[in-house]
Motif scaffolding. Structure first.
Motif, mmCIF file in Angstrom:
data_model
loop_
_atom_site.group_PDB
_atom_site.id
_atom_site.type_symbol
_atom_site.label_atom_id
_atom_site.label_comp_id
_atom_site.label_asym_id
_atom_site.label_seq_id
_atom_site.Cartn_x
_atom_site.Cartn_y
_atom_site.Cartn_z
ATOM 1 N N ALA A 138 -5.923 26.154 13.999
ATOM 2 C CA ALA A 138 -6.289 25.240 15.085
ATOM 3 C C ALA A 138 -5.322 25.321 16.259
ATOM 4 O O ALA A 138 -4.113 25.464 16.089
ATOM 5 N N SER A 139 -5.898 25.198 17.458
ATOM 6 C CA SER A 139 -5.113 25.098 18.700
ATOM 7 C C SER A 139 -4.862 23.631 19.025
ATOM 8 O O SER A 139 -5.436 22.740 18.403
ATOM 9 N N ALA A 140 -4.086 23.412 20.066
ATOM 10 C CA ALA A 140 -3.886 22.057 20.592
ATOM 11 C C ALA A 140 -5.123 21.660 21.398
ATOM 12 O O ALA A 140 -5.866 22.534 21.843
ATOM 13 N N PRO A 141 -5.339 20.355 21.613
ATOM 14 C CA PRO A 141 -6.497 19.961 22.424
ATOM 15 C C PRO A 141 -6.438 20.607 23.815
ATOM 16 O O PRO A 141 -5.427 20.524 24.504
ATOM 17 N N ILE A 198 -6.249 18.341 31.795
ATOM 18 C CA ILE A 198 -5.003 19.084 31.538
ATOM 19 C C ILE A 198 -4.892 19.365 30.053
ATOM 20 O O ILE A 198 -5.117 18.474 29.219
ATOM 21 N N LYS A 199 -4.543 20.602 29.703
ATOM 22 C CA LYS A 199 -4.363 20.956 28.295
ATOM 23 C C LYS A 199 -3.153 20.204 27.738
ATOM 24 O O LYS A 199 -2.121 20.085 28.436
ATOM 25 N N VAL A 200 -3.243 19.789 26.483
ATOM 26 C CA VAL A 200 -2.118 19.061 25.878
ATOM 27 C C VAL A 200 -0.840 19.916 25.902
ATOM 28 O O VAL A 200 0.254 19.401 26.143
ATOM 29 N N GLY A 206 1.478 20.195 20.007
ATOM 30 C CA GLY A 206 0.030 20.021 20.176
ATOM 31 C C GLY A 206 -0.713 20.628 19.001
ATOM 32 O O GLY A 206 -1.612 20.006 18.398
ATOM 33 N N GLU A 207 -0.332 21.843 18.615
ATOM 34 C CA GLU A 207 -0.967 22.516 17.475
ATOM 35 C C GLU A 207 -0.629 21.768 16.181
ATOM 36 O O GLU A 207 -1.483 21.583 15.321
ATOM 37 N N TYR A 208 0.652 21.361 16.068
ATOM 38 C CA TYR A 208 1.090 20.681 14.846
ATOM 39 C C TYR A 208 0.249 19.429 14.598
ATOM 40 O O TYR A 208 -0.335 19.242 13.526
ATOM 41 N N GLY A 235 -1.843 26.775 14.768
ATOM 42 C CA GLY A 235 -1.676 28.032 15.485
ATOM 43 C C GLY A 235 -0.441 28.012 16.362
ATOM 44 O O GLY A 235 0.284 27.018 16.440
ATOM 45 N N PHE A 236 -0.163 29.153 17.008
ATOM 46 C CA PHE A 236 0.743 29.262 18.154
ATOM 47 C C PHE A 236 2.235 29.324 17.834
ATOM 48 O O PHE A 236 3.015 29.763 18.642
ATOM 49 N N TYR A 237 2.682 28.839 16.660
ATOM 50 C CA TYR A 237 4.139 28.818 16.453
ATOM 51 C C TYR A 237 4.509 29.176 15.021
ATOM 52 O O TYR A 237 3.668 29.242 14.133
ATOM 53 N N SER A 281 3.340 33.798 22.988
ATOM 54 C CA SER A 281 3.048 33.514 24.388
ATOM 55 C C SER A 281 1.758 32.696 24.451
ATOM 56 O O SER A 281 1.064 32.534 23.436
ATOM 57 N N ARG A 282 1.437 32.174 25.627
ATOM 58 C CA ARG A 282 0.304 31.258 25.758
ATOM 59 C C ARG A 282 -0.981 31.877 25.195
ATOM 60 O O ARG A 282 -1.214 33.065 25.307
ATOM 61 N N GLY A 283 -1.780 31.037 24.571
ATOM 62 C CA GLY A 283 -3.008 31.519 23.932
ATOM 63 C C GLY A 283 -2.745 32.107 22.557
ATOM 64 O O GLY A 283 -3.627 32.715 21.939
ATOM 65 N N GLY A 284 -1.513 31.898 22.051
ATOM 66 C CA GLY A 284 -1.072 32.615 20.850
ATOM 67 C C GLY A 284 -1.674 32.161 19.523
ATOM 68 O O GLY A 284 -1.411 32.788 18.493
ATOM 69 N N SER A 285 -2.488 31.103 19.513
ATOM 70 C CA SER A 285 -3.122 30.733 18.235
ATOM 71 C C SER A 285 -4.042 31.850 17.748
ATOM 72 O O SER A 285 -4.271 31.999 16.536
ATOM 73 N N ASP A 286 -4.569 32.630 18.679
ATOM 74 C CA ASP A 286 -5.373 33.809 18.288
ATOM 75 C C ASP A 286 -4.548 34.740 17.398
ATOM 76 O O ASP A 286 -5.074 35.370 16.481
ATOM 77 N N VAL A 287 -3.259 34.862 17.731
ATOM 78 C CA VAL A 287 -2.386 35.763 16.969
ATOM 79 C C VAL A 287 -2.193 35.202 15.557
ATOM 80 O O VAL A 287 -2.261 35.934 14.564
#
Ligand code: ASP
Length: 443
Positions: A37-40, A48-50, A115-117, A169-171, A183-189
């Motif tokens: 999951a990504s952040a909202p 604005i993105k979280v 945000g992801e957490y 995701g993301f971290y 880097s930004r958009g990293g939940s895909d990774v």
């Protein structure tokens, strides 16, 4: 049973309504076992993105200004989700922890990761799945560089015993427990790493479009969506600016040969784009699958009579770039010329020095630098097999009266790279896209 890793992006998790949609999607196929999951994200255009709100909170905390109002706005976004979903969640306690961090030891990556957490913890509770915190399984070294081998092992160990899980995701974290983000958009990774680690049958990437478009929809109205794409085609298109997946996310899934399916949370009946190693026969209808490009390139042209007789000339130019740690996009060699394509941004502080160095070391007959060039990639594994796809593309550009600065087509089957002036970028994309649109009727 099949195992699917399904990653849901920020717009798919922007509010409670979206959470409900994705619950239906997940429940409709029990093989969707592991969710990333990504952040909202944005709920509407000006939203604005979280993650951006968190970063702004960190900046305030870091320079000693009051961040409380901003933090409260973030808390409200999560509060709205929880209350509409009617789940109990210790939001106050979670925000107290974040607040204390911001007060006592503000850290950009830790703050950006919250945000992801939080979103993943809330989603796990809503779905009744286990929450997996990536600080235990996405492993970075002390310099903040991902360690893929450790990561695959750790994800495998975390997920194998579980029937279902939601992973943020993301971290991830380094061995000292310090959080690092991609880097930004990293939940895909994260999704791609998880799919690789558990040998998933499929990696689904749920977003707000029904797959990859053959061209940028800001330039082409309603471009065709692409049904099938190879990993290589996707990598090139996303490197060249097609923004559907994080560029680094293709690698892990492709190494393991796991197909990636881009799907639309708001239109789950659409099949989306399937990204695979080898395109299935009969599905590769068009020789050119997509076009993407980037503005802001510089072209350096170096000429010296009989360059081609002295094997060391190009090597010496590349050596100068290497010594300066200056990456280049392309290096084209002709009989008496070497042409380099470099991002203009990277030349800002060293442009004149670089030209002087080349002059001094190689004593060329002519050297020139042209700025404001766009590089356009025309991508398609079958493009060079098809007798006239390239000719059609070049013809369309020339009919649109656009001057071509460089053309590069290697022996590989993948792409044709064309340089045009920045102010003709949009017209060139339109001209090239017209050949994609008409090619279906030729076949
Ligand atoms: N939330 C992060 C971002 O906005 C990561 C992601 O969504 O993939 O970049």
């Amino acid at each position: 049973m099949k195992t699917i890793v399904a990653k849901f992006g920020g717009t798919s998790l922007a509010d409670a309504g979206q959470f409900k949609k994705i619950k239906d999607i997940i429940n409709s196929d029990p093989s969707r076992r592991f969710i990333v999951a990504s952040a909202p994200g944005k709920r509407f255009d000006d939203d604005i993105k979280v993650t951006d709100m968190l970063i702004s909170c960190f900046k305030k905390a870091d320079n000693g200004t009051d961040f409380e109002a901003e933090l409260k706005r973030i808390e409200k976004r999560f509060h709205d989700i929880i209350s509409e979903l009617k789940i109990s969640f210790p939001l106050n306690e979670e925000f107290d922890v974040i607040r204390n961090h911001l007060k006592n030891e503000p850290d950009l990556e830790y703050t950006a990761s919250r945000g992801e957490y939080l979103n993943s913890k809330i989603l796990a509770s809503y779905l009744g799945f286990t929450f997996v915190d990536p600080i235990w399984c996405i492993c970075f070294n002390e310099d903040g560089v991902l360690d893929p081998v450790m990561t695959y092992r750790a994800i495998g160990a975390s997920l194998h015993p579980l029937k279902n899980a939601v992973i943020a995701g993301f971290y991830g974290a380094d061995s000292t427990g310090r959080i690092h983000t991609f880097s930004r958009g990293g939940s895909d990774v994260t999704g791609s790493l998880a799919a690789h680690a558990i040998h998933a049958d499929l990696y689904e990437n749920w977003t707000d479009v029904s797959g990859l478009m053959a061209a940028d929809p800001r330039i082409i109205k309603n471009p065709k969506s692409v049904d099938f794409l190879s990993y290589r085609e996707l990598r090139t298109l996303s490197y060249m600016g097609a923004s559907v997946l994080h560029t680094d996310s293709v690698l892990s899934a492709s190494e393991a040969g796991i197909p990636i399916n881009i799907r639309n949370t708001n239109s789950p009946e659409d099949k989306g784009t399937m990204i695979v190693r080898k395109l299935p026969k009969g599905e590769t209808k068009y020789p050119v699958v997509g076009v993407a490009g980037r503005k802001g390139m510089s072209v350096i042209q170096v000429e010296k009579v009989m360059v081609s007789d002295g094997a060391g000339f190009s090597a010496a130019i590349l050596d100068i770039l290497k010594r300066r740690e200056l990456p280049f996009e392309q290096c084209l060699t002709g009989i008496d010329t070497v042409t380099l394509v470099i991002k203009t941004d990277l030349l800002r502080d060293c442009r004149d020095d670089l030209l002087d160095e080349i002059k001094k070391e190689l004593n060329p007959d002519f050297i020139a630098l042209k700025e404001n060039i766009s590089m356009i990639a025309v991508v398609g594994e079958k493009a060079t097999e098809s007798s006239n796809a390239n000719i059609k593309v070049l013809d369309a550009i020339s009919r649109a009266d656009i001057e071509i600065s460089t053309i590069n087509q290697g022996a590989g089957k993948l792409n044709l790279l064309i340089g045009v002036p920045d102010d003709k970028y949009t017209d060139a994309i339109k001209a090239i896209y017209s050949t994609i649109e008409t090619s279906s009727s030729d076949l």
